[in-house]
Design an enzyme around this catalytic site. Structure first.
Site, PDB file in Angstrom:
ATOM      1  N   CYS A  45      -6.685   5.046   4.457  1.00  0.00           N
ATOM      2  CA  CYS A  45      -7.577   6.220   4.145  1.00  0.00           C
ATOM      3  C   CYS A  45      -6.890   7.219   3.001  1.00  0.00           C
ATOM      4  CB  CYS A  45      -7.898   7.126   5.519  1.00  0.00           C
ATOM      5  SG  CYS A  45      -8.537   6.023   6.737  1.00  0.00           S
TER       6      CYS A  45
ATOM      7  N   ARG B 115     -12.516   7.566   4.594  1.00  0.00           N
ATOM      8  CA  ARG B 115     -12.175   6.581   5.546  1.00  0.00           C
ATOM      9  C   ARG B 115     -12.458   4.928   5.216  1.00  0.00           C
ATOM     10  NH1 ARG B 115     -15.264   5.709  11.550  1.00  0.00           N
ATOM     11  NH2 ARG B 115     -13.908   4.362  12.533  1.00  0.00           N
TER      12      ARG B 115
ATOM     13  N   ASN C 260      -3.939   8.981   7.539  1.00  0.00           N
ATOM     14  CA  ASN C 260      -3.948   7.817   7.006  1.00  0.00           C
ATOM     15  C   ASN C 260      -3.006   6.924   7.483  1.00  0.00           C
ATOM     16  OD1 ASN C 260      -3.863   5.879   4.874  1.00  0.00           O
ATOM     17  ND2 ASN C 260      -2.549   6.897   3.643  1.00  0.00           N
ATOM     18  N   GLY C 261      -3.368   5.578   7.810  1.00  0.00           N
ATOM     19  CA  GLY C 261      -2.307   4.461   8.268  1.00  0.00           C
ATOM     20  C   GLY C 261      -2.865   3.847   9.588  1.00  0.00           C
ATOM     21  N   GLU C 262      -1.857   3.221  10.204  1.00  0.00           N
ATOM     22  CA  GLU C 262      -2.222   2.263  11.317  1.00  0.00           C
ATOM     23  C   GLU C 262      -1.006   2.537  12.115  1.00  0.00           C
ATOM     24  OE1 GLU C 262      -5.150   0.830  11.850  1.00  0.00           O
ATOM     25  OE2 GLU C 262      -5.776   0.605   9.987  1.00  0.00           O
TER      26      GLU C 262
ATOM     27  N   ASP D 247      -6.853   4.663  16.767  1.00  0.00           N
ATOM     28  CA  ASP D 247      -5.449   5.067  16.864  1.00  0.00           C
ATOM     29  C   ASP D 247      -5.316   6.597  16.607  1.00  0.00           C
ATOM     30  OD1 ASP D 247      -5.901   4.489  14.548  1.00  0.00           O
ATOM     31  OD2 ASP D 247      -4.236   3.620  13.897  1.00  0.00           O
TER      32      ASP D 247
ATOM     33  N   ILE E 226      -1.442 -15.869  -6.477  1.00  0.00           N
ATOM     34  CA  ILE E 226      -1.964 -15.859  -8.077  1.00  0.00           C
ATOM     35  C   ILE E 226      -0.698 -16.502  -8.769  1.00  0.00           C
ATOM     36  CG2 ILE E 226      -3.151 -13.669  -7.970  1.00  0.00           C
ATOM     37  CD1 ILE E 226      -0.566 -12.394  -9.035  1.00  0.00           C
TER      38      ILE E 226
END
Length: 627
Positions: free
Chosen positions: A2, A49, A75-77, A100, A292
């Protein structure tokens, strides 16, 4: 993943301005947006978000606590949020969502500022506590998620955001350049530490937290974590491999929690391949992998990626990158908000783009080199160290003095450099060897204009930050001291910045299991330097682990990473374009004469591609942001 934002202003927060600042980061969160402003309008929080866990409205941010006295933008996990949630439920906390974010709120209510010690994840968040009248900000241990701020000490106005562009949307924030930061940029290709290219803007460092007191307008910043020094020197190689295998397996497992499609980057190197092996263990369906390559076989790792993909039966996708970078480079440069000259931003963008076409979350192998000793410069530094142990000083000093009399035309010769180094102090040599300088001190004196040098007072020594981390780590061996310096500088300020900005540009969340803080602690506490770099073998212990998990036909000795054929491109298909950009506009920051010299020498065979790319990025950034 986010985008977060906040403003504290005693004169009142303007909602329209807050909304404009927030929406500069729509790429970080295209799924939803929110704003919260306090009753007295002195504080406003905002959020963009990207929905990953609990896709419902219950996960919307900014999120209040159950009693409304706490607000969070995050922002994050938090990968261990289910474990922390169970702990809190046992203590009587009630949850109304599966997110979370709510876990962080209740963890703060239970443990206060120490709540960050409970989290295993990547994060940057801000919690407003109405009762305590404080704003609590924190950033994850490694620095995967960014957090910038501006503090006006005269007005007590305080703003923070995930990206600098959001702060610059505020007309109260100056765009005046910090010339010491510019000096660092031309030294390293990035701006390290808490500095930013703009005087008023600063970074909150990794593993740091801040409290801002609304009543006094004062702030306090502290470091809440660091890797330990080595304490276990007796563990056998087999024992270390067993523990490491278990740790990486668990780090991958907890990063597979997602309510949206998930895949992985695959280069065919050790780090990403081990991640694929662990994902395949944990999943009952084929892993989606993305790679790639380049038309130039020297830089093309697709054949190795295919070996791994075939071995584990992945659902594999590939893309060939061609030298049309000028069609995308201005957009990539703009995304960083300040000069950033790691050319692997280009392949990172392309692999993120192809990945985002199929999944929303991707695991990567980032961190293997810094945690386990993967860079060739570690091996070279070890050579320097042993050379000084076995050759008497009077011999080394005499050779070094003689070498200094060679003419300047020989200065680029590696043998001459080695001879001159022989007379220097070992720590000075290792730091000089270890730090990759884009422009060395004498070159910066020539490339930076009189205008810039006036502000620098002709002080051009820039490697002090890396030197500080290296010298302060006296307890460790040479390799662990060097990897520690990288953990504190190059990893968060280059690698993490590159991956975050390029993946977020296409709204892709990336997760790096090898940067789980438990693995970092294990590595620095238990793995001696000679099991990271063993004779001529870098990343030794991780290579031994790969032998247990990866196909034998995979050539794990090579190391390219996300390299691109920059030197060839700048002599061939891109030569006229780079010359036009670097010489076609007024530049009060750099010497046009020296730029022309670099262009001519590169065309005639001397590889200045890294320096030219550094100048190219700065020129594009300057035209977009400053001019």
């Amino acid at each position: 993943m986010c985008g977060i934002l906040g403003v504290i202003d005693r004169k009142g927060v303007d909602e329209h301005s807050l909304r404009l600042m927030r929406d500069t980061m729509v790429h970080r969160g295209p799924d939803d947006a929110g704003i919260w402003i306090s009753r007295n309008r002195e504080i406003g929080l905002a959020h963009r978000r990207l929905s990953i866990i609990d896709l419902s409205e219950a996960g919307k941010q900014p999120m209040p606590s159950s009693d409304g006295t706490i607000q969070i933008t995050y922002n994050g996990e938090i990968y261990n949020y289910l474990e922390v949630r169970r702990n809190l439920k046992e203590k009587g906390y009630i949850f109304t969502s599966r997110s979370d974010t709510e876990v962080i709120i209740n963890a703060y209510k239970e443990w206060g500022l120490d709540c960050i010690q409970k989290f295993n994840g990547m994060f940057a968040f801000a919690i407003y506590d109405e009762n305590a009248k404080v704003l609590f900000l924190a950033r994850d241990r490694i620095g995967k998620k960014p957090l910038y701020y501006v503090h006006d000490h005269y007005t007590s106005r305080f703003t923070f955001a995930s990206e600098i562009k959001a702060l610059l949307k505020d007309n109260k924030v100056s765009r005046d350049i910090d010339f010491q930061a510019l000096n660092y940029y031309f030294t390293f290709g990035y701006i390290p530490g808490e500095l930013c290219i703009f005087k008023d803007v600063r970074k909150l460092l990794p593993a740091h937290a801040m409290i801002y007191h609304l009543d006094s307008g004062e702030k306090k910043i502290w470091c809440y974590w660091d890797v330990p020094v080595m304490t276990n020197k007796t563990a056998s190689e087999d024992k270390l491999l067993e523990e490491l295998d278990s740790l990486i397996e668990d780090a991958v497992r907890i990063r597979l929690i997602s309510d949206v499609p998930l895949g992985a980057f695959l280069s065919g190197g050790i780090d990403s391949s081990i991640i694929i092996a662990m994902m395949s263990r944990a999943s009952n369906k084929p892993v989606k992998t993305f790679s790639i390559g380049f038309e130039d076989d020297k830089y093309n790792e697709l054949p190795y990626a295919r070996i791994v993909a075939d071995y584990f039966g992945t659902e594999h996708y590939e893309l060939i990158v061609k030298p049309d970078v000028f069609s995308i480079l201005p957009d990539l440069v703009r995304q960083f908000d300040e000069p950033f000259a790691d050319s692997s931003m280009i392949p990172t963008y392309y692999v993120s783009k192809i990945t985002r076409g199929h999944v929303t979350v991707a695991l990567s192998g980032d961190g293997g080199d810094e945690i386990f000793g993967g860079y060739l410069v570690y091996r070279a530094s070890l050579f320097d160290y042993y050379l000084r142990r076995f050759i008497p000083f009077w011999i080394r000093n005499g050779v070094a003095r003689a070498a200094e009399y060679f003419p300047d035309s020989y200065s680029s010769n590696n043998i001459i450099k080695q001879l001159v180094r022989m007379g220097k102090d070992i720590d000075d040599v290792l730091i000089e060897r270890y730090i990759h300088l884009f422009f060395k001190e004498r070159q910066r004196q020539r490339i930076l204009s009189d205008h810039v040098r006036m502000y620098l007072d002709n002080v051009f020594t820039a490697p002090e930050l890396s030197r500080l981390y290296y010298l302060n780590r006296r307890e460790g061996d040479i390799i662990n001291r060097l990897t520690y310096a990288d953990l504190k500088t190059y990893l968060p300020d280059d690698i993490m910045v590159k991956v975050d900005r390029m993946s977020m540009l296409v709204s892709l969340e990336t997760r790096a299991p090898l940067l789980d803080y438990r693995i970092a602690e294990f590595s620095f506490r238990n793995i001696p330097g000679d099991l990271k770099v063993k004779r001529t073998t870098t990343k030794y212990l991780l290579r031994k682990l790969s032998e247990r998990n990866l196909p034998r036909e995979l050539n794990i000795k090579r190391k390219w990473g996300f390299s691109i054929p920059l030197a060839e491109w700048f002599r061939g298909p891109l030569s006229s374009q780079i010359m036009e950009i670097l010489l076609g506009s007024d530049n009060k920051y750099c010497s046009q004469t020296y730029i022309k010299k670099l262009l001519d020498e590169h065309k005639n065979g001397t590889d200045h591609s890294t320096r030219l790319y550094t100048l190219l990025v700065f020129s594009l950034w300057k035209e977009d942001v400053i001019n």
